[in-house]
Design an enzyme around this catalytic site. Structure first.
Site, mmCIF file in Angstrom:
data_model
loop_
_atom_site.group_PDB
_atom_site.id
_atom_site.type_symbol
_atom_site.label_atom_id
_atom_site.label_comp_id
_atom_site.label_asym_id
_atom_site.label_seq_id
_atom_site.Cartn_x
_atom_site.Cartn_y
_atom_site.Cartn_z
ATOM 1 N N ARG A 18 -5.477 0.633 -4.777
ATOM 2 C CA ARG A 18 -6.359 0.479 -3.732
ATOM 3 C C ARG A 18 -7.234 1.131 -3.142
ATOM 4 O O ARG A 18 -8.546 0.996 -2.372
ATOM 5 C CB ARG A 18 -6.671 -1.092 -3.515
ATOM 6 C CG ARG A 18 -6.222 -1.773 -4.800
ATOM 7 C CD ARG A 18 -5.932 -3.296 -3.897
ATOM 8 N NE ARG A 18 -6.171 -3.547 -3.168
ATOM 9 C CZ ARG A 18 -6.675 -5.401 -2.143
ATOM 10 N NH1 ARG A 18 -5.120 -5.562 -1.862
ATOM 11 N NH2 ARG A 18 -6.662 -5.639 -1.577
ATOM 12 N N TYR A 104 7.001 -2.350 7.278
ATOM 13 C CA TYR A 104 6.309 -1.879 5.855
ATOM 14 C C TYR A 104 5.327 -0.591 6.458
ATOM 15 O O TYR A 104 5.043 -0.633 7.545
ATOM 16 C CB TYR A 104 5.857 -3.670 5.100
ATOM 17 C CG TYR A 104 6.946 -4.024 4.225
ATOM 18 C CD1 TYR A 104 6.322 -3.820 2.919
ATOM 19 C CD2 TYR A 104 7.463 -5.223 5.286
ATOM 20 C CE1 TYR A 104 7.190 -4.565 3.191
ATOM 21 C CE2 TYR A 104 8.030 -5.891 4.240
ATOM 22 C CZ TYR A 104 8.676 -5.777 2.987
ATOM 23 O OH TYR A 104 9.217 -6.473 2.207
ATOM 24 N N GLY A 144 3.374 -14.700 -0.171
ATOM 25 C CA GLY A 144 5.037 -16.653 0.231
ATOM 26 C C GLY A 144 4.643 -17.266 1.156
ATOM 27 O O GLY A 144 4.409 -16.804 2.413
ATOM 28 N N GLU A 159 7.937 -17.145 -3.595
ATOM 29 C CA GLU A 159 6.354 -16.076 -3.585
ATOM 30 C C GLU A 159 5.442 -16.754 -4.035
ATOM 31 O O GLU A 159 5.696 -18.318 -4.981
ATOM 32 C CB GLU A 159 6.751 -15.177 -4.222
ATOM 33 C CG GLU A 159 7.853 -14.315 -4.400
ATOM 34 C CD GLU A 159 6.937 -13.194 -2.809
ATOM 35 O OE1 GLU A 159 6.002 -13.313 -3.022
ATOM 36 O OE2 GLU A 159 7.941 -13.289 -1.661
ATOM 37 N N ASN A 373 -15.497 34.704 22.626
ATOM 38 C CA ASN A 373 -13.779 34.804 22.991
ATOM 39 C C ASN A 373 -13.813 35.291 21.247
ATOM 40 O O ASN A 373 -12.371 35.432 21.301
ATOM 41 C CB ASN A 373 -13.484 33.067 22.519
ATOM 42 C CG ASN A 373 -13.797 32.526 21.821
ATOM 43 O OD1 ASN A 373 -15.200 32.268 21.493
ATOM 44 N ND2 ASN A 373 -13.411 31.145 22.140
ATOM 45 N N SER A 392 -28.290 31.977 33.469
ATOM 46 C CA SER A 392 -28.423 31.595 31.909
ATOM 47 C C SER A 392 -29.006 32.694 30.754
ATOM 48 O O SER A 392 -29.161 33.802 31.260
ATOM 49 C CB SER A 392 -30.149 30.834 32.234
ATOM 50 O OG SER A 392 -30.027 29.292 32.925
ATOM 51 N N ALA A 410 -28.905 36.788 34.638
ATOM 52 C CA ALA A 410 -29.755 36.017 33.451
ATOM 53 C C ALA A 410 -29.899 37.349 32.240
ATOM 54 O O ALA A 410 -31.068 37.832 32.509
ATOM 55 C CB ALA A 410 -31.081 35.113 33.989
#
Length: 451
Positions: A18, A104, A144, A159, A373, A392, A410
């Site tokens: 499912r 489970y 169950g 069950e 890098n 910058s 910059a």
């Protein structure tokens, strides 16, 4: 309290059709961790002697996932019911004498505390043959049923397919989780038959087999959310949502402010300090630790990162694995950091990539700066000293070191080390040609008019 050894059998042999996925059902993650490993971690808190995973379809995926955790493997070649599945673990538990938890893989959120309650009840004064974990869902549906007296002693397990209308009216349901002494478990399983509507060997039948021997079993109850099973993508989402809601509540109870709690997503191991402010739409991947008095601004994503006291992150920041922000550091909008250290008070305020870098205290990284890098084959580190200023739109080509207090102008492309206190300019000299722009426009307008 018992001091007997503990073992756990985790059933993970189902096909999970499912889910409609190439990934095994029990490996779908909740809070960044596969469901099966949530259980392994919870059982681990009880210091078990052994954990056995019963595998079937897709066993290679499950075996690879549990290999680092030291689990034993049992193989269920045919899907003949839960009783048959548990029986496959007998060889793996050879020589074990103690208490066995049956769990489970697709019921992932059972806590260690609940597991311990099951073990403790197994050693109650009435010495039940087994302990069943029950719950009362809003819609009992096809679960169950457990028929028990007021003291929790089980009168019958049935069950849904085999239940009468009166039994189906009972709201106490069987989660499937059990605790049984190893001395009893496999002897009882050997007597389980498959004369039922599904033709399967049901694990709960051991309860009635023990009762026929004059030994009653007991049921203890837990909240339905704790034993919610996952069989579809929708159920996976529902369990994730429940886990996240509880984790958000815990974060706020511990002193964090979540401005829009429903938009914050935690991982299973996220650590959040006190007086942390988390703005809307923040996602924590695995491996994040946030110290006190940190602000995580909106739309930030953090994974594998450590953020020290007083830091500010975002908005729209991404901290990738290996990132460490030291005290008071600031990471602003559209900044990405990977495998890098940003020292005390250092700032990278906007539009920056810092990968494989060591940035000293109080350094200022200008907008548009990147550490180059990677050369296509190897990665290299960039070192930026304390108090350095990176202008910058600079590119720092690693391996390279910028000394303490140095300034990079910059727009520079820096390929060699810069001494402490020096100025580095690595760009072409600006050239100005007076009147050139006006002459260019006139020429082009004339050409356009002649066509």
């Amino acid at each position: 309290m018992t001091t007997r050894p503990i073992a756990a059998i985790i059933l993970a042999a189902g096909k999970g059709t499912r889910m409609k996925s190439d990934l095994h059902k029990v490996l779908h993650p909740i809070a960044g961790r596969p469901m099966l490993l949530h259980l392994v971690a919870s059982v681990g808190a009880l210091a078990p002697d052994r954990i056995v995973a019963v595998v079937g379809a897709g066993r290679e995926q499950v075996e690879a996932a549990v290999a680092p955790h030291g689990l034993s493997i049992a193989h269920q070649a045919e899907q003949l019911g839960t009783g048959h599945a548990v029986a496959q673990a007998q060889a793996a538990l050879g020589g074990f004498s103690g208490d066995v938890l049956i769990l489970y893989g697709d019921v992932p959120l059972v806590t260690a505390a609940t597991m311990q309650r099951m073990i403790d009840r197994l050693h109650g004064d009435d010495a039940p043959a087994s302990v069943v974990l029950g719950f009362r869902p809003a819609d009992p549906g096809a679960y169950g049923r457990v028929i028990a007296d007021a003291a929790g002693r089980i009168e019958r397990m049935v069950e849904f397919k085999d239940a009468s209308d009166a039994q189906r009216a009972v709201t106490l349901c069987n989660s499937g989780l059990m605790a049984v002494r190893s001395e009893d478990l496999f002897d009882l399983l050997a007597r389980v038959g498959n004369d039922n509507a599904a033709g399967e060997y049901y694990l709960p039948d051991i309860v009635m087999l023990a009762a026929a021997d004059g030994r009653a079993s007991a049921v203890i109850e837990t909240d339905a959310a704790e034993v919610a099973g996952v069989n579809s993508r929708g159920e996976l989402a529902a369990v994730e949502a429940d886990w996240q809601a509880k984790r958000r509540a815990a974060a706020m109870a511990d002193g964090a402010t979540l401005l829009a709690p429903g938009t914050v997503w935690f991982a299973h191991d996220t650590v959040i300090g006190r007086d942390v402010v988390i703005e809307p739409n923040v996602v924590f991947g695995p491996g994040v630790t946030i110290a006190d008095r940190v602000t995580i601004h909106a739309f930030s994503h953090l994974e594998g990162a450590t953020v020290a006291q007083g830091c500010s992150v975002g908005p729209f920041a991404r901290l990738r694995p290996g990132t460490m922000l030291e005290r008071g550091a600031k990471v602003g909008n559209f900044v990405e950091i990977k495998n890098a250290v940003l020292g005390d008070g250092a700032k990278a305020s906007h539009l920056t990539y810092l990968g494989d870098a060591d940035i000293g205290a109080d350094a200022n990284i200008g907008a548009g700066t990147i550490t180059c890098n990677y050369d296509g084959f190897f990665k290299y580190r960039t070192k930026i000293g304390e108090g350095a200023f990176i202008g910058s739109n600079s590119a720092l080509v690693a391996p390279v070191a910028i000394g303490d207090g140095a300034i990079v102008g910059a727009g520079s492309v820096v390929t060699a080390d810069v001494d402490p206190g020096a100025l580095a300019l690595a760009r072409a000299r600006q050239e100005v040609r007076p009147g050139w722009a006006a002459r260019f426009r006139a020429l082009m307008q004339a050409r356009k008019a002649s066509k």
